[in-house]
Design an enzyme around this catalytic site. Sequence first.
Site, PDB file in Angstrom:
ATOM      1  N   GLU A   1      10.495  -4.668   4.667  1.00  0.00           N
ATOM      2  CA  GLU A   1      10.580  -6.062   4.224  1.00  0.00           C
ATOM      3  C   GLU A   1      10.289  -6.178   2.724  1.00  0.00           C
ATOM      4  OE1 GLU A   1       8.909  -4.932   6.792  1.00  0.00           O
ATOM      5  OE2 GLU A   1       9.040  -6.276   8.519  1.00  0.00           O
TER       6      GLU A   1
ATOM      7  N   ARG B   1      -5.327  -5.153   6.054  1.00  0.00           N
ATOM      8  CA  ARG B   1      -5.867  -6.481   6.385  1.00  0.00           C
ATOM      9  C   ARG B   1      -7.261  -6.719   5.817  1.00  0.00           C
ATOM     10  NH1 ARG B   1      -4.961  -3.125  10.370  1.00  0.00           N
ATOM     11  NH2 ARG B   1      -6.570  -2.439  11.816  1.00  0.00           N
TER      12      ARG B   1
ATOM     13  N   GLU C   1      -4.997  -7.375  15.006  1.00  0.00           N
ATOM     14  CA  GLU C   1      -4.505  -6.045  14.629  1.00  0.00           C
ATOM     15  C   GLU C   1      -5.651  -5.030  14.725  1.00  0.00           C
ATOM     16  OE1 GLU C   1      -1.104  -5.999  11.736  1.00  0.00           O
ATOM     17  OE2 GLU C   1      -2.518  -4.783  10.617  1.00  0.00           O
TER      18      GLU C   1
ATOM     19  N   HIS D   1      -5.201 -34.021  17.616  1.00  0.00           N
ATOM     20  CA  HIS D   1      -4.080 -34.830  18.104  1.00  0.00           C
ATOM     21  C   HIS D   1      -2.997 -33.944  18.697  1.00  0.00           C
ATOM     22  CE1 HIS D   1      -5.647 -38.564  16.334  1.00  0.00           C
ATOM     23  NE2 HIS D   1      -6.222 -37.704  15.519  1.00  0.00           N
TER      24      HIS D   1
ATOM     25  N   LYS E   1       0.840  -1.196   0.000  1.00  0.00           N
ATOM     26  CA  LYS E   1       0.000   0.000   0.000  1.00  0.00           C
ATOM     27  C   LYS E   1       0.882   1.257   0.000  1.00  0.00           C
ATOM     28  CE  LYS E   1      -3.705   1.938   2.849  1.00  0.00           C
ATOM     29  NZ  LYS E   1      -4.641   1.665   3.938  1.00  0.00           N
TER      30      LYS E   1
ATOM     31  N   LYS F   1       7.929  -0.613  12.546  1.00  0.00           N
ATOM     32  CA  LYS F   1       8.585  -0.162  11.318  1.00  0.00           C
ATOM     33  C   LYS F   1       9.699   0.844  11.656  1.00  0.00           C
ATOM     34  CE  LYS F   1       4.686  -1.114   8.152  1.00  0.00           C
ATOM     35  NZ  LYS F   1       3.762  -0.716   7.102  1.00  0.00           N
TER      36      LYS F   1
HETATM   37  C1  G6Q Z   1      -2.656  -4.117   7.835  1.00  0.00           C
HETATM   38  C2  G6Q Z   1      -1.464  -3.467   8.324  1.00  0.00           C
HETATM   39  C3  G6Q Z   1      -0.168  -4.111   7.892  1.00  0.00           C
HETATM   40  C4  G6Q Z   1       0.230  -3.776   6.466  1.00  0.00           C
HETATM   41  C5  G6Q Z   1       1.683  -4.189   6.259  1.00  0.00           C
HETATM   42  C6  G6Q Z   1       2.160  -3.933   4.851  1.00  0.00           C
HETATM   43  O1  G6Q Z   1      -3.772  -3.764   8.046  1.00  0.00           O
HETATM   44  O2  G6Q Z   1      -1.502  -2.119   8.049  1.00  0.00           O
HETATM   45  O3  G6Q Z   1      -0.191  -5.498   8.037  1.00  0.00           O
HETATM   46  O4  G6Q Z   1      -0.607  -4.402   5.548  1.00  0.00           O
HETATM   47  O5  G6Q Z   1       2.491  -3.510   7.174  1.00  0.00           O
HETATM   48  O6  G6Q Z   1       2.058  -2.575   4.532  1.00  0.00           O
HETATM   49  P1  G6Q Z   1       2.225  -2.103   3.058  1.00  0.00           P
HETATM   50  O7  G6Q Z   1       1.122  -2.686   2.231  1.00  0.00           O
HETATM   51  O8  G6Q Z   1       2.163  -0.606   3.094  1.00  0.00           O
HETATM   52  O9  G6Q Z   1       3.551  -2.605   2.572  1.00  0.00           O
END
Ligand code: G6Q
Length: 540
Positions: free
Chosen positions: A209, A265, A350, A381, A203, A501
């Site tokens: 990462e 999410r 979250e 199990h 996003k 982050k």
């Molecule tokens: C979800 C969170 C989080 C996010 C990740 C990746 O609701 O905000 O899990 O999706 O940190 O973020 P980016 O899509 O910005 O890389």
Amino acid sequence: MNQEAWKKVEAAIASSKDLTIKDMFAADPARAQKYTLKAAGWMLDYSKNRIDSSVMKSLIKLAEASNLKAEIEKMFTGKKINATENRAVLHTALRNMDPKARVNVDGKNVMPQIRKVLADMGEFATSVRTGKHRGFTGKKIKYIVNIGIGGSDLGPAMATIALAPFSKRSIKSFFVSNIDSTHLAEVLREVRADQTLFIVASKTFTTLETMTNAQSARAWLIEKLGDKKAVAKHFVAVSTNADEVSAFGIDVKNMFGFWDWVGGRYSLPSAIGLSHMISIGPNNFKRLLKGYWKMDKHFRTASLGRNMPVLLALLGILYSNGYGAESYAVLPYEQYLSRFPAYLQQLDMESNGKAVTKDGEKVTYATGPIEWGEPGTNGQHAFYQLIHQGTRLIPCDFIGFCKTHNPIADHHDKLMANLFAQTEALAFGKTAEQCRAEGDPENLIPFKTFEGNRPTNTLLADALTPETLGALIALYEHKIFVQGVIWNIYSFDQWGVQLGKVLAKNVLDDLVAKKAKKLKHDSSTNALITHYRKVLGRDA
Ligand code: G6Q
């Protein structure tokens, strides 16, 4: 949480607390029918809970006292209910299939842009699936690697496993999320550069990462294909941040957009679902959206007492706040849903892992529960022992399908027999008398009795399809929303994620500094950093 209404729930719990689930079944032969509900292809049997009419009535009153109906409308109509980020929350608009629908954000109808992105995704997914879109050397794409993390990974990863029966098997999907280089390295061992499409899903397009994995994947591709120009044919982006996408080197015409009113999410039905759409095809993706939409409509229109997400939410609150349950287990009796509990973990924890009310005050009651689970029957199990005979109360959601995609001999009947039998045993237990009647020796009776009275919900659908998966996800999304409303917390921000982050960045500077600096962390963190640098010979 509305304290006056909550006190009434507590009073209702107190007045029925001497009755077990078993007693309540004995008293009412129609109990199962009374507490069963159908919606959007799902049947919910919630009769095996510690509820009677007065507990249910008090819970519904709690929802009413929290203005739930009005809050639902605020979400669906694009009000900025994510106040700490000043954003609307409109994942429901992404799957609104009504051609006449209008949903305004800041006075602008967002539906046309949603449809445009969906159409672009469909066109691109089809061109990859049919082999029209080819790699740099002219080969068909055979491998999709989604690079993303959290909300930009868990949804498509979970759904791609879940809907494997609907997938094009000649295209293999991989998901790289962890910054641990092993994750990327192992995936790159499975694919060929000239037949791989990387989808960088982020996003913000700034997540450490994802950006690190994407840079390394890009370097690998260029090295393998020997030309920078190959990137254009092998990389696309899914993001809200066009500037960062082009700074990375991906042409924005190869970018699929979404918007700040889609939480990470909650983003599977947005362009974040592109990898999944390539796997199952645009038509099946549409079926997935239709399933979500069906549950959305049910949630928005059904009365609170006959509303599946509302009921799940209220039952969760009953156990969290009324009985002190700290967690709940989600137990899918379906191998294809193997990642569903992990997906839900993010969605729930979250969203509702918050300790401050919307007024900025510390909450005085428990909020978001710990969610966990594994597919049945593996869990039986492993950890079911604790659910049956441990000291903690762990309400469970059992999820199953009447039909399997892979009928082999009598596997499916046995699988479902286990599901039904577990809910029966948890609710009704086994008395000392029953053990004696079965000939158990007296010294073993305490160990072999099961007190029962352990609550479960059973969710059943005819089959796992794109529609039933979409509806199931929406069911839990809305359950979580309802709980957030009742707990009076903000479910759509995630400041805890943002903190992580920033923190890692500070430590990284110290780990890689050319010369050892005077460390400014606590003594434990300082020592860990010093030890790491020493092992790597950085301070030799
Ligand atoms: C979800 C969170 C989080 C996010 C990740 C990746 O609701 O905000 O899990 O999706 O940190 O973020 P980016 O899509 O910005 O890389």
